[in-house]
Motif scaffolding. Structure first.
Motif, PDB file in Angstrom:
ATOM      1  N   TRP A 126       0.810  -1.217   0.000  1.00 47.29           N
ATOM      2  CA  TRP A 126       0.000   0.000   0.000  1.00 47.29           C
ATOM      3  C   TRP A 126       0.847   1.273   0.000  1.00 47.29           C
ATOM      4  O   TRP A 126       0.568   2.204  -0.761  1.00 47.29           O
ATOM      5  CB  TRP A 126      -0.944  -0.014   1.213  1.00 47.29           C
ATOM      6  N   PRO A 127       1.919   1.391   0.814  1.00 51.97           N
ATOM      7  CA  PRO A 127       2.725   2.621   0.758  1.00 51.97           C
ATOM      8  C   PRO A 127       3.341   2.868  -0.616  1.00 51.97           C
ATOM      9  O   PRO A 127       3.512   4.023  -1.021  1.00 51.97           O
ATOM     10  CB  PRO A 127       3.813   2.375   1.820  1.00 51.97           C
ATOM     11  N   VAL A 128       3.687   1.803  -1.336  1.00 50.40           N
ATOM     12  CA  VAL A 128       4.235   1.958  -2.688  1.00 50.40           C
ATOM     13  C   VAL A 128       3.172   2.545  -3.612  1.00 50.40           C
ATOM     14  O   VAL A 128       3.442   3.467  -4.394  1.00 50.40           O
ATOM     15  CB  VAL A 128       4.742   0.608  -3.234  1.00 50.40           C
ATOM     16  N   THR A 367      -1.441  10.812   6.894  1.00 46.24           N
ATOM     17  CA  THR A 367      -1.703   9.447   7.370  1.00 46.24           C
ATOM     18  C   THR A 367      -0.512   8.541   7.096  1.00 46.24           C
ATOM     19  O   THR A 367      -0.084   7.765   7.966  1.00 46.24           O
ATOM     20  CB  THR A 367      -2.958   8.880   6.685  1.00 46.24           C
ATOM     21  N   MET A 368       0.035   8.630   5.884  1.00 47.10           N
ATOM     22  CA  MET A 368       1.155   7.780   5.515  1.00 47.10           C
ATOM     23  C   MET A 368       2.382   8.074   6.365  1.00 47.10           C
ATOM     24  O   MET A 368       3.100   7.161   6.778  1.00 47.10           O
ATOM     25  CB  MET A 368       1.499   7.962   4.039  1.00 47.10           C
ATOM     26  N   LEU A 369       2.619   9.347   6.654  1.00 46.59           N
ATOM     27  CA  LEU A 369       3.802   9.713   7.429  1.00 46.59           C
ATOM     28  C   LEU A 369       3.673   9.331   8.896  1.00 46.59           C
ATOM     29  O   LEU A 369       4.676   9.192   9.596  1.00 46.59           O
ATOM     30  CB  LEU A 369       4.062  11.220   7.306  1.00 46.59           C
ATOM     31  N   ARG A 370       2.419   9.142   9.357  1.00 39.78           N
ATOM     32  CA  ARG A 370       2.201   8.788  10.760  1.00 39.78           C
ATOM     33  C   ARG A 370       1.987   7.294  10.969  1.00 39.78           C
ATOM     34  O   ARG A 370       1.932   6.840  12.114  1.00 39.78           O
ATOM     35  CB  ARG A 370       0.979   9.550  11.300  1.00 39.78           C
ATOM     36  N   THR A 371       1.862   6.529   9.893  1.00 35.20           N
ATOM     37  CA  THR A 371       1.545   5.109  10.025  1.00 35.20           C
ATOM     38  C   THR A 371       2.669   4.350  10.720  1.00 35.20           C
ATOM     39  O   THR A 371       2.441   3.507  11.573  1.00 35.20           O
ATOM     40  CB  THR A 371       1.290   4.490   8.634  1.00 35.20           C
ATOM     41  N   GLY A 372       3.888   4.627  10.350  1.00 39.78           N
ATOM     42  CA  GLY A 372       5.055   3.951  10.909  1.00 39.78           C
ATOM     43  C   GLY A 372       6.288   4.374  10.142  1.00 39.78           C
ATOM     44  O   GLY A 372       6.201   4.846   9.007  1.00 39.78           O
ATOM     45  N   LYS A 373       7.449   4.199  10.755  1.00 44.12           N
ATOM     46  CA  LYS A 373       8.682   4.644  10.118  1.00 44.12           C
ATOM     47  C   LYS A 373       8.940   3.904   8.811  1.00 44.12           C
ATOM     48  O   LYS A 373       9.340   4.505   7.812  1.00 44.12           O
ATOM     49  CB  LYS A 373       9.859   4.454  11.071  1.00 44.12           C
ATOM     50  N   VAL A 378       8.992   4.021   2.848  1.00 46.25           N
ATOM     51  CA  VAL A 378       8.624   3.444   1.539  1.00 46.25           C
ATOM     52  C   VAL A 378       7.806   4.447   0.737  1.00 46.25           C
ATOM     53  O   VAL A 378       8.033   4.642  -0.463  1.00 46.25           O
ATOM     54  CB  VAL A 378       7.825   2.136   1.741  1.00 46.25           C
ATOM     55  N   PHE A 379       6.853   5.091   1.390  1.00 41.16           N
ATOM     56  CA  PHE A 379       6.000   6.087   0.739  1.00 41.16           C
ATOM     57  C   PHE A 379       6.822   7.238   0.177  1.00 41.16           C
ATOM     58  O   PHE A 379       6.681   7.626  -0.992  1.00 41.16           O
ATOM     59  CB  PHE A 379       4.973   6.595   1.757  1.00 41.16           C
TER      60      PHE A 379
END
Length: 544
Positions: A126-128, A367-373, A378-379
């Motif tokens: 998903w991040p990709v 959201t992507m930046l807060r999901t996890g390191k 990857v994002f």
């Protein structure tokens, strides 16, 4: 075998709901056609192949993909992501090369579907996907700079960032304010109408309003120009090109077409209860759509998530809605080509800027930046590489980085634990080590886990519990063989307990079983394994 091939072909079951849904399908098809018109024109212009090619693609490819594709509600045509790939090809190889690239890419995608490769898109993290999408949105916005500023020229860098900077530097001020104002007006109208009602064809209305105003005021703006009043006769694209130079671009276009179409179909399937999509058939249908588009001078086609979403929200239930969408656009060609010709190019730029801006959602980025390191890395990496270098390279590197973090997490979840021997302790138990291997024993974790076992000294018998081992690959099995061999050479007896049935073949093939001192050092239950280990200690004690 025949049955499996039938799943890739159209059937009457594709239209099983038509008796009850045809009215909704007709309305949805017309609605999507109205929305698709400015987008098809804009994508054609922005890619460098012209508005005509974009319109032809929406008609021909949209019709073929609707009939042969694997989704009941997907709408196909030219998309922003494809524009991003095609623009550099037009610059480096010329407009004429697009038809060949489209044909080759269509063949590649169709073959991929016939080879049942449709489900591979599910392996893209998903991040990709989100980094890829945001990167595409940024590139589309940057590609609109020339039309929005009224600047022209072909001598510019192929990189979107550098090209946008070059065009800004070459802009003629204050003359550039007029096309820039037109683009801004279109964006403002679209934003206003979207807030009023999400069901309004905002881009179509904005184009109509701005075009009427431009004509009424006789503003000096570059327009789409003359369009044919009918579809061109189909013809096989000219092969007067260095095909070797086009193979790479064709594979890049094919990869993008497959990824975008399958992602769109997957999202569409989650939005509607019209049934699941057939990923392999979708690839075949999209491949045939691009092949057909190339015969008419069009560009590559993919599933378009925005138009597909409108189709679902407007009541589309069967393939008829996508077919009607293509026929509605065909009607425009035959009845309104002269009207379409006067649309300002700056207005189309405004449409694409507003459309691409939705792809660069601030809330999604947060959201992507807060999901996890790991996910954030990857994002960001995928998005940056998409904008800076190449879409397909970005997806490949994004998947590689995601795989690295996934293997790292899997490796950390694996472990070797020394356990106390169950039951009442006996003399000599301190010379027996019971180890439980949890999680996965694969190339990313094998060495670390084996080192943990080798840390212990003064041990004469080692029992290795494998019943909690969920995954083992060839590297893990080979490393386990090396461990057993090394321990046995040191005089340490190794006993294995609880090999799972699914692991038996790889352990046997790579010598784990053969490395044991004796076949009776293999146990299914723990108690007999411990008793056997204690018997070794007793014999060693008596011998000494």
């Amino acid at each position: 075998m025949k049955r499996s091939w039938r799943t890739l072909l159209p059937s009457l079951s594709d239209y099983r709901e038509l008796r009850t849904s045809w009215r909704g399908d007709l309305l949805a098809g017309v609605t999507v056609g109205i929305i698709a018109l400015p987008l098809a024109l804009a994508f054609g212009v922005s890619s460098g192949v012209g508005a005509e090619a974009g319109l032809i693609t929406a008609i021909v490819a949209g019709l073929v993909a609707a009939v042969f594709g694997g989704s009941n509600i997907q709408v196909s045509g030219p998309t922003g992501a494809m524009v991003v790939v095609l623009a550099p090809i037009v610059v480096s190889q010329g407009v004429e090369a697009v038809a060949i690239v489209t044909l080759l890419a269509g063949i590649i995608v169709a073959i991929a579907g016939a080879l049942r490769l449709g489900r591979t898109v599910s392996y893209i993290p998903w991040p990709v996907i989100e980094g890829f999408t945001v990167g595409i949105g940024i590139i589309i916005i940057l590609q609109q700079v020339p039309s929005a500023l009224g600047t022209e020229g072909t001598d510019h860098p192929t990189n979107a960032v550098l090209a946008a900077a070059a065009f800004i530097g070459a802009a003629q001020w204050p003359a550039a304010l007029l096309p820039l104002g037109i683009s801004a007006a279109v964006i403002a109208i679209m934003l206003l109408l979207t807030r009023v009602s999400g069901r309004l064809p905002a881009s179509f209305i904005a184009i109509v309003v701005v075009t009427i105003a431009a004509q009424a005021l006789t503003l000096p703006l570059a327009t789409i120009g003359e369009l044919p009043a009918s579809l061109p006769a189909p013809a096989v694209p000219s092969f007067d090109f260095n095909l070797t130079a086009l193979i790479g671009p064709a594979f890049a276009v094919a990869a993008l077409a497959a990824i975008e179409s399958l992602l769109s179909a997957r999202v569409a399937s989650s939005m509607s209860d019209t049934g699941p999509y057939n990923a392999d058939r979708e690839l075949v249908g999209q491949g045939l759509a691009s092949i057909a588009s190339s015969f008419f001078g069009g560009m590559p086609a993919t599933g378009a998530i925005a138009r597909t979403a409108v189709n679902v929200r407007s009541g589309g239930r069967t393939r008829l809605s996508a077919i009607v969408h293509a026929l509605a656009l065909l009607t425009v060609v035959y009845l309104a080509a002269q009207i379409v010709a006067v649309i300002p190019l700056a207005a189309l730029s405004g449409v694409l800027i507003a459309t691409a801006a939705r792809m660069v959602s601030p809330s999604l980025i947060r959201t992507m930046l807060r999901t996890g390191k790991a996910e954030a890395a990857v994002f960001v990496i995928t998005g940056v590489i998409t904008v800076s270098f190449d879409l397909i390279i970005a997806v490949g590197i994004g998947i590689a980085v995601a795989a690295f973090f996934a293997l790292r997490a899997l490796s950390k979840a694996s472990g070797v634990h020394r356990e106390e021997l169950p039951g009442s302790p006996e003399a000599g138990d301190e010379r027996i080590a019971l180890f439980r291997i949890d999680g996965s024993l694969f190339f990313g974790a094998a060495e670390r886990l084996i080192d943990r076992i080798n840390e212990h000294e003064g041990i004469e018998v080692v029992i290795v519990r494998l019943s909690q081992l969920h995954l083992i690959d060839a590297t893990g099995a080979h490393t386990l063989t090396e461990l057993i061999t090394a321990l046995e050479k040191r005089g340490v007896t190794v006993i294995i307990k609880g090999i799972r049935p699914e692991h038996w073949d790889v352990l046997q093939r790579l010598g784990v079983i053969r490395s044991l001192r004796h076949p009776n050092h293999l146990f299914e239950e723990l108690e007999p394994a411990i008793e056997h280990a204690r018997s070794h200690i007793r014999r060693a004690t008596l011998a000494s």
